[in-house]
Design a protein around this motif. Structure first.
Motif, short mmCIF file in Angstrom:
data_model
loop_
_atom_site.label_atom_id
_atom_site.label_comp_id
_atom_site.label_asym_id
_atom_site.label_seq_id
_atom_site.Cartn_x
_atom_site.Cartn_y
_atom_site.Cartn_z
N THR A 143 0.86 -1.18 0.00
CA THR A 143 0.00 0.00 0.00
C THR A 143 0.89 1.24 0.00
OG1 THR A 143 -0.06 0.20 2.42
CG2 THR A 143 -1.71 -1.24 1.37
N LEU A 144 0.29 2.39 -0.24
CA LEU A 144 1.06 3.64 -0.20
C LEU A 144 1.69 3.82 1.17
CD1 LEU A 144 1.98 6.40 -1.21
CD2 LEU A 144 -0.29 7.30 -0.63
N VAL A 150 8.68 2.33 4.46
CA VAL A 150 10.02 1.84 4.10
C VAL A 150 10.88 3.00 3.61
CG1 VAL A 150 11.33 0.29 2.62
CG2 VAL A 150 9.11 -0.43 3.51
N ALA A 151 10.31 3.86 2.78
CA ALA A 151 11.07 4.95 2.17
C ALA A 151 11.65 5.90 3.21
CB ALA A 151 10.19 5.73 1.20
N TYR A 168 10.00 -0.21 -3.44
CA TYR A 168 10.34 0.81 -4.44
C TYR A 168 9.62 0.53 -5.76
CZ TYR A 168 12.96 3.85 -7.56
OH TYR A 168 13.30 4.80 -8.49
N GLU A 169 9.67 -0.73 -6.20
CA GLU A 169 9.04 -1.08 -7.47
C GLU A 169 7.53 -0.89 -7.40
OE1 GLU A 169 9.13 -2.21 -11.46
OE2 GLU A 169 10.68 -1.55 -10.06
N ALA A 170 6.94 -1.23 -6.25
CA ALA A 170 5.50 -1.02 -6.08
C ALA A 170 5.16 0.46 -6.16
CB ALA A 170 5.04 -1.60 -4.74
N LYS A 173 5.45 1.67 -9.86
CA LYS A 173 4.37 1.24 -10.73
C LYS A 173 3.04 1.90 -10.38
CE LYS A 173 6.25 -3.12 -12.34
NZ LYS A 173 5.98 -4.55 -12.63
N ASN A 174 2.91 2.32 -9.12
CA ASN A 174 1.66 2.98 -8.69
C ASN A 174 1.76 4.50 -8.68
OD1 ASN A 174 -0.38 0.82 -7.77
ND2 ASN A 174 1.51 0.12 -6.82
N ASN A 175 2.89 5.02 -9.21
CA ASN A 175 3.09 6.48 -9.27
C ASN A 175 3.08 7.14 -7.89
OD1 ASN A 175 3.23 6.57 -12.16
ND2 ASN A 175 0.99 6.38 -12.23
N TRP A 176 3.69 6.44 -6.91
CA TRP A 176 3.76 6.98 -5.55
C TRP A 176 5.14 7.54 -5.21
CZ3 TRP A 176 1.61 1.77 -3.30
CH2 TRP A 176 0.23 1.68 -3.59
#
Length: 298
Positions: A143-144, A150-151, A168-170, A173-176
């Motif tokens: 989720t966002l 994590v970030a 990171y990849e999630a 791909k979700n433009n977050w």
């Protein structure tokens, strides 16, 4: 006759002020098991001010006898870690479902004694594929909020990409990415309105922002974003806008926030009280600030 040899200027070497015995006591109080965990604690601001990043070098000629002696009874060598299969089985049988939760459990020293804090590094060449594979989760479960959790542990996008597993990849791909990376350092020419506005929130006045992060301030000025980025500043003084240093420190010490990373996470989640700055190290500089350990009581 040979020319006289010129004397080389003496280097002004700053001696570390922390005695090795105090450093040992800190390591053992935090139950640090090895060099990797010490450096992670140093990076996260969990150690006392002026504590060396590399005690093996700092104390090389002043009492250093190795990491086993330094960490004492909590020392654990890499070769003693459980196998990748055992580690993965334990992880998937636990209640941990995100890398953020893993890091939180690791910081709380609740992992098994023979479980590495950084399994990605330990098992990179012995079975590691990804955090999703290790924890038994798919990228679709990110989720966002998970990605932001994590970030917040990284200072640059590249560091997050290299060590953040599937988060990171999630996010990509979700433009977050912009939302997740708003707190990170941005290289010259890469500031956006969103990242400038997020950075500005840590300051009470425009002059504070300019002094604290000139790169972001100048990017906003050149792009004519200052009014939007500084809308929260108003005409109030720093004293009117924020809690006093003593009040802010007292609240933080009474909370469960014991590191700078945890404090920033609370700020991003909107869990700080009204009047508490998201950048206390900047706001209270010269007004009592002496480091994160003193501020959090960690």
């Amino acid at each position: 006759m040979s020319a006289a040899r010129e004397d080389k200027p003496k280097r002004n070497i700053k001696r570390n002020r922390i005695p090795i015995e105090d450093a040992k006591a800190q390591a053992r109080a935090l139950r640090i098991r090895n060099q990797i965990e010490w450096r992670v604690a140093h990076r996260n601001g969990e150690l006392m001010p002026d504590m060396p990043m590399s005690p093996d070098r700092t104390y090389a000629n002043n009492g250093w006898k190795g990491w086993a002696d330094f960490c004492g009874e909590y020392y654990s060598r890499t070769k003693d870690w459980m196998s990748f299969a055992e580690a993965r089985e334990w992880a998937q049988n636990s209640s941990i479902t995100t890398t953020a939760e893993w890091h939180a459990v690791s910081r709380a020293r609740k992992l098994p004694e023979n479980m590495p804090a950084n399994p990605r590094k330990t098992y990179m060449h012995s079975g590691w594929e990804s955090w999703g594979h290790f924890l038994g989760i798919s990228m679709q479960q990110w989720t966002l909020e998970d990605c932001m959790d994590v970030a917040i542990n990284f200072e640059t996008r590249n560091a997050w990409k290299l060590s953040g597993g599937g988060s990171y990849e999630a996010a990509r791909k979700n433009n977050w990415l912009d939302a997740c990376c708003a707190h990170m350092r941005v290289t010259r020419g890469k500031w956006t309105l969103e990242t400038c506005a997020a950075d500005a929130l840590g300051y009470a006045t425009r002059s504070d922002w300019q002094r604290g992060n000139g790169a972001a301030y100048n990017a906003a000025r050149k792009s004519k974003w200052l009014d939007r980025c500084c809308a929260h500043m108003g005409g109030r003084s720093r004293e009117d806008r924020y809690l006093s240093f003593e009040e802010a420190r007292a609240w933080t010490r009474n909370s469960d926030l014991r590191t700078s990373a945890a404090f920033r996470e609370a700020g991003k989640a909107g869990e700080l009280p009204e009047g508490m700055p998201s950048r206390p190290d900047s706001v209270y500089k010269g007004r009592g600030w002496s480091g994160w350990v003193d501020f959090t009581g960690g």
